[in-house]
Design an enzyme around this catalytic site. Structure first.
Site, PDB file in Angstrom:
ATOM      1  CG  ASP A 105      -2.192   0.807   0.977  1.00  0.00           C
ATOM      2  OD1 ASP A 105      -2.207   1.637   0.040  1.00  0.00           O
ATOM      3  OD2 ASP A 105      -3.173   0.617   1.723  1.00  0.00           O
ATOM      4  CE1 TYR A 106      -0.045   5.084  -4.931  1.00  0.00           C
ATOM      5  CE2 TYR A 106      -0.391   2.776  -4.406  1.00  0.00           C
ATOM      6  CZ  TYR A 106      -0.289   3.791  -5.342  1.00  0.00           C
ATOM      7  OH  TYR A 106      -0.420   3.499  -6.682  1.00  0.00           O
TER       8      TYR A 106
END
Length: 718
Positions: A279-280
């Site tokens: 995920d970012y």
């Protein structure tokens, strides 16, 4: 039977979706691979990946592990949520990534109902068309990978992102998640299911119990029976090509560098052949990520930047074999999903059938709208209301309501409840609107109305959990964007309207459960969730009885906040010293309420129809359970029979919930019609995770089989 009926329900949307897919250039012209040996179509994805891997230089391999589009995630036209550039020398194309689980966020898109509303449909066919619609728009915006669906279990309804998941039950989440993925695969995209794993909170004010730092302390049985099954089904049944790692730690290690989670479980035990994506900003350490199973960092590629990876290799903290494994998985997935064999998808909104997708969003919203209470006020009779007045109260009646964060969509167009009801009512019924910001003014606006419909909404969002289950808890304590309005006490407005007009319908547009202290005074209570771009039209059709309310609760609505499984123990939520202890074990959601003998406001699986149903003749034949359902009312409606099992405890150290969902079916029946429903059970349905032996086991003995309209409305048992 239910499957045929459901497919008829979505027939128009299906034809439209197929039409859009046919307009796509996929397969219409030669691919990008060229005449290299790894381009030979007769080779398997593994053979092709191995051939190409041997051709790549080490710098080229390293460059493939990180994305590099700095504008990714902003949602601007012409940008993508992330980009992984290929290697032109060997015919390896660029891979583009797009959010998300509820709709495309690249410019404008069709805002689908929140995933929790899809969960309320209890209909895999609806999930299939939902996934296909989202994926089609992601594809038409030039992307190859869709970030979705979100299959994290609702551990607490305070969680900021619960609206973008499928609720509190792992079986329901698994069945709908698999269907969603299958629909998306039909559009030719790689599906990246998220967020892996035990990602169940954002944190109070984003700080206490923050998703970026909390450590989920979870035993194996709880993981295996509650939090992991949707991911296992996504990769083993639906063939998801990618899995997104979550922000949090799981039993001490961050998810994106968790050896047991990514390597031992996902890749080895489950045999996952795809690739893992962070995920970012979820990555922490380059060497740990390389050695413990993270394949790709989409944005910003800092931990997986070429200098960082090269440094880890130079200091022997990671090996080139680690790099090869990550690259091989990315290549194999690209070959398996046809990225080399087709031209890039163009970024062109003109390819999107906006009308068809809006129709699909509207149908799904109809099927998810849940009638929680009704003493006969609904459905509204348009004929008897001719020349009379309907008063709509509340800001939420006249705006587009959705959740925040990466699941927010800028809609091409939308229908508000006010507009939908005005259109459905026609010119012979007066529809008056009042924003209802002050209780006294709201009461005055409904006193002369024949019907009052009062709306209330919350705002759930990524980044922050709700501070409580009151309707106004959380971000809605701030004025709605652009209104400049002061804080509105929506519970007080509802109470005032109920006191002023006995013929009142309360409509909730919320991302999940809220407290309803006034519910016994409401003649009808409708849970509309975040209903998407077509929500206003869908709600009007349900209120006027053009369609039976199809929704059933995928989450329990508690009577009090103190009744939540995690209530009263900060070690359980939001955590102490960054550790969040999952002491509830397998007693999540309705399992907790049943085991503790707590009466909820509205139980899991609950939802009323405009007709009535009778259940008869329950039979158990080996691993098959069957029974008959009859529509005993005077109109067509949706029955959603649910199968629960009471599993045996193998000993005092292994408590079992009183019941667990193991089957459901959505059926449309005409008045007087009867159908036979059959559920086929598997050994897994009867099993528990034996922590001592590290395997699934069945306790010998007699199991209770229960069939009902909800987890608390059991009609048949044996």
């Amino acid at each position: 039977m239910s499957r045929d009926i459901s497919r008829r329900t979505f027939l128009t949307a299906s034809v439209l979706a197929v039409g859009v897919g046919a307009a796509s250039p996929a397969g219409a012209s030669p691919g990008r691979c060229g005449d290299h040996p790894w381009c030979a179509p007769g080779l398997s994805p593994d053979e092709r990946a191995n051939l190409l891997l041997r051709e790549l230089t080490l710098p080229e391999k390293i460059s493939l592990l990180g994305g590099d589009e700095l504008g990714g995630g902003a949602g601007f036209p012409g940008t993508h949520t992330g980009t992984g550039h290929g290697v032109e020398r060997v015919g390896m194309p660029t891979v583009r990534y797009g959010d998300g689980p509820i709709g495309a966020r690249q410019g404008n898109g069709t805002a689908m109902p929140a995933t929790i509303a899809l969960a309320a449909t209890f209909d895999p066919d609806a999930a299939f068309h939902y996934g296909a619609t989202v994926a089609n728009e992601i594809k038409c915006k030039g992307n190859d990978v869709v970030f979705g669906p979100t299959v994290d279990i609702v551990r607490t309804p305070l969680a900021g992102r619960m609206f973008e998941g499928f609720g509190e039950d792992p079986y329901l989440t698994s069945r709908l998640g698999v269907a969603w993925i299958n629909g998306a695969h039909g559009e030719g995209l790689i599906v990246c299911v998220k967020h892996f794993a035990a990602y169940n909170q954002e944190g109070v004010l984003g700080v206490v119990g923050s998703r970026m730092t909390y450590n989920a302390v979870v035993d194996q049985r709880t993981l295996r029976e509650i939090h992991l099954p949707p991911f296992e089904a996504a990769v083993r049944e639906a063939g998801a090509g990618a899995v997104m790692g979550s922000y949090n730690r799981l039993n001490g290690q961050y998810a994106c560098e968790n050896q047991w989670l990514l390597n031992d479980l996902l890749k080895h035990e489950w045999g996952f052949p795809g690739y893992t994506i962070a995920d970012y900003a979820a990555t922490r350490n380059t060497a740990n990520s390389l050695t413990n199973g993270l394949d790709f960092e989409p944005w910003p590629a800092l931990v997986y930047s070429p200098p960082a990876i090269s440094a880890a290799l130079a200091t022997s903290q990671a090996s080139t074999a680690d790099v090869d494994d990550h690259v091989r998985r990315i290549l194999r997935t690209m070959f398996a999903h046809g990225l080399f064999g087709r031209p890039p998808f163009p970024d062109d909104d003109a390819l999107i059938d906006q009308d068809g997708h809006l129709a699909t969003a509207t149908r799904i919203a109809e099927q998810g709208i849940t009638l929680l209470a009704n003493d006969g006020l609904l459905p509204l009779d348009a004929n008897s209301l001719q020349g009379k007045k309907i008063a709509l109260i509340g800001d939420a009646a006249d705006r587009f309501v959705q959740g925040g964060g990466s699941s927010s969509v800028t809609p091409f167009t939308f229908v508000t409840p006010r507009h939908g009801i005005e259109q459905r009512a026609g010119s012979e019924i007066t529809v008056a609107y009042h924003p209802g910001r002050v209780p006294e003014a709201a009461a005055a606006a409904v006193r002369d109305a024949d019907i009052a419909v009062v709306f209330a909404a919350d705002l759930q969002s990524e980044f922050v959990d709700k501070t409580g289950l009151d309707i106004d808890a959380g971000l809605l304590s701030f004025p709605p964007p652009g209104t400049g309005n002061p804080f509105v006490d929506q519970d007080a407005v509802i109470a005032a309207v109920l006191a002023a007009n006995p013929n009142t319908v309360v409509v909730l547009e919320t991302g999940g459960p809220v407290l309803t202290p006034w519910r016994h005074r409401a003649r009808a209570l409708v849970q509309a969730w975040y209903p998407g771009a077509g929500g206003g039209a869908a709600l009007a059709r349900v209120l006027f009885g053009d369609v039976d309310p199809g929704g059933r609760l995928p989450v329990t609505f508690p009577e009090r906040e103190a009744d939540l499984p995690t209530a009263g123990d900060p070690e359980m939520y939001p955590g102490v010293g960054e550790d969040v202890h999952y002491k509830e074990g397998v007693f999540v959601g309705y399992r907790h309420y049943d085991a503790a003998g707590i009466e909820p406001a509205f139980p899991f699986g609950h939802g009323l129809s405009y007709t009535t149903f009778d259940y008869r003749d329950l039979r158990v034949d080996g691993m098959s359970v069957s029974f008959s359902v009859t529509n005993t009312g005077r109109r067509r409606g949706f029955a959603v029979p649910q199968l629960y099992l009471g599993l045996l405890s193998p000993g005092p150290g292994v408590r079992q919930p009183p019941k667990q969902l193991k089957g459901f079916r959505k059926i449309s029946l005409a008045a007087g019609e009867t159908t036979r429903v059959t559920f086929a059970l598997t050994e897994r349905d009867l099993s528990y995770w034996d922590e001592t032996r590290g395997t699934w086991r069945i306790s010998p003995g007699r199991y209770t089989v229960m069939v009902g309209d909800s987890s608390r409305d059991i009609r048949l048992s044996t």
